[in-house]
Design an enzyme around this catalytic site. Structure first.
Site, PDB file in Angstrom:
ATOM      1  NE  ARG A  98      42.872 -12.123 -13.203  1.00  0.00           N
ATOM      2  CZ  ARG A  98      44.057 -12.721 -13.258  1.00  0.00           C
ATOM      3  NH1 ARG A  98      44.832 -12.509 -14.310  1.00  0.00           N
ATOM      4  NH2 ARG A  98      44.455 -13.507 -12.291  1.00  0.00           N
TER       5      ARG A  98
ATOM      6  CD  GLU B  50      49.189  -5.367 -16.097  1.00  0.00           C
ATOM      7  OE1 GLU B  50      49.220  -5.434 -14.855  1.00  0.00           O
ATOM      8  OE2 GLU B  50      48.802  -6.292 -16.820  1.00  0.00           O
TER       9      GLU B  50
ATOM     10  CG  ASP C 109      45.913  -7.686 -22.035  1.00  0.00           C
ATOM     11  OD1 ASP C 109      45.351  -6.968 -21.192  1.00  0.00           O
ATOM     12  OD2 ASP C 109      46.866  -8.426 -21.762  1.00  0.00           O
TER      13      ASP C 109
END
Length: 406
Positions: free
Chosen positions: A334, A274, A159
């Site tokens: 990821r 998300e 992130d």
């Protein structure tokens, strides 16, 4: 305050990875092992299994000579070779519930005592804001109670939302992998007329990954041979909307704009973080009296909320979509091995992390945005999560102009 604990004569290193995965964990462990071995092969290294869970239970593996000699293999792999978990040391109730400590026991004290039992003098924590804020609590406890252990963190999160770190490890790779993912998924628009495709990217409170993935994908279209005569056009391949948590979504206004795209090009492609709109979704659920599940850190479990499905339902009818496809790239992105750019940054961070460990300088290694982007051991009390993506940056504004011009 406990009595002073005499440090061992020889340095001993412990490494742990924690939190969610990112394309830097295996690489970080590999670089740390290589650099300590090059610095002094007699320094013993252990790895706690499954993050802070392993630290509390004392479960660890020793880095053998064979592992040291072949540590470069870790650069080829994603995931974490030593396992992760989401354990919050300051959430005593949760630690007791998991059986990691007994009732009345302080997990920080338990961790400190385990480090002493294992004769660890340097602890490396590799994780995101939650991992490093917990590392800060450990470092504070160790220092305040005279435990001779240096704690050095490395910032992992796709992130890129750790304050005050400019670029967290693994974020570049995750964006690149997410773009590759969508390069195949976008072709689903040819499977059905009036297709709505939503690509849901990870990013709870920060839109960086969604934005960076969208940019990487749009950049990949430059120079791509197309064939408009058979309806193979850039307008059908490109993105038509990018939604991030930092910008509120006006569903009605966007629906009117995207309806024109659907009517003209027979498809709509959306990139959705998300975390975009989650506060509104949660508010609606709670207003209906529904419980919203959360993890040990108090975060909403997004897989239970399903933001992609929520917005698919919001837009499908308004756009007159005949078919809707929601796809998530997060677990692919990821879990990838670190790319060249990330490995270079991880290498630099690991080099400094080893130096700081040996010199006894605690902190989280990263490019300090508040100190001229210099790579340094950032003081743990300054580390925190929730860094918002700056939607004003030129590259994101350029991206939005491309998206909105279709």
């Amino acid at each position: 305050m406990t009595e002073y604990h005499k440090p061992p004569k020889q340095a001993k290193v412990a490494i742990l990875t924690a939190g969610g995965l990112a394309p830097c964990l295996s690489s970080s462990v590999g670089f740390l092992i290589e650099k300590y071995t090059a610095r002094n092969p007699s320094i013993e290294i252990i790895c706690y299994i499954s993050g802070y869970k392993g630290l509390l239970s004392g479960e660890h593996v020793k880095v053998t000579d064979a592992v040291r000699e072949n540590a470069s293999v870790l650069q080829l792999h994603g995931g974490s070779p030593i396992g992760n978990s989401r354990v919050k040391l300051t959430n005593v109730e949760d630690c007791v519930k998991r059986g990691l400590v007994v009732e009345g026991e302080n997990p920080l004290h338990r961790a400190a005592e385990q480090l002493m039992m294992d004769q660890v003098t340097i602890l490396h924590t590799i994780g995101g804001d939650d991992t490093n804020t917990q590392a800060a609590k450990i470092a504070e406890y160790l220092e305040g109670h005279n435990y001779p252990v240096t704690v050095v963190g490395m910032p992992k999160t796709i992130d890129n939302d750790v304050v005050p770190i400019k670029q967290s490890l693994g974020a570049w790779t995750a964006a690149e992998e997410g773009a590759k993912f969508f390069a195949n998924v976008v072709n689903e628009q040819s499977a059905n007329p009036r297709m709505l495709i939503i690509h849901e990217c990870m990013g709870r409170d920060c839109g960086y990954l969604t934005a960076a993935t969208a940019k990487a994908y749009m950049d990949s279209l430059h120079g791509l041979p197309l064939l408009p005569g058979l309806n193979l056009t850039k307008q059908r391949k490109c993105l038509h909307a990018v939604y991030v948590p930092e910008v509120r979504i006006d569903v009605d206004a966007e629906a009117r704009r995207l309806k024109r795209v659907m009517d003209t090009h027979d498809c709509v492609n959306i990139f959705l973080s998300e975390g975009a709109g989650v506060h509104d979704i949660v508010a609606q659920l709670e207003a209906r009296g529904e419980s919203v599940p959360r993890d040990a850190f108090g975060h909403v479990k997004l897989d239970k909320v399903q933001p992609g499905a929520y917005f698919a339902k919001q837009f499908a009818e308004k756009l007159g979509a005949e078919k809707v496809l929601v796809q998530k790239s997060g677990y692919m992105a990821r879990a990838a091995p670190a790319n060249v750019a990330d490995r270079a940054l991880i290498n630099a961070c690991a080099t400094l992390a080893v130096e700081c460990g040996i010199k006894g300088n605690s902190g989280c290694i990263g490019q300090d945005e508040e100190r001229g982007d210099s790579l340094r051991a950032i003081e743990f009390p300054r580390i925190k999560g929730g860094k918002a993506f700056d939607v004003r940056v030129d590259w994101f504004q350029d991206l939005l102009r491309q998206v909105n011009s279709v």
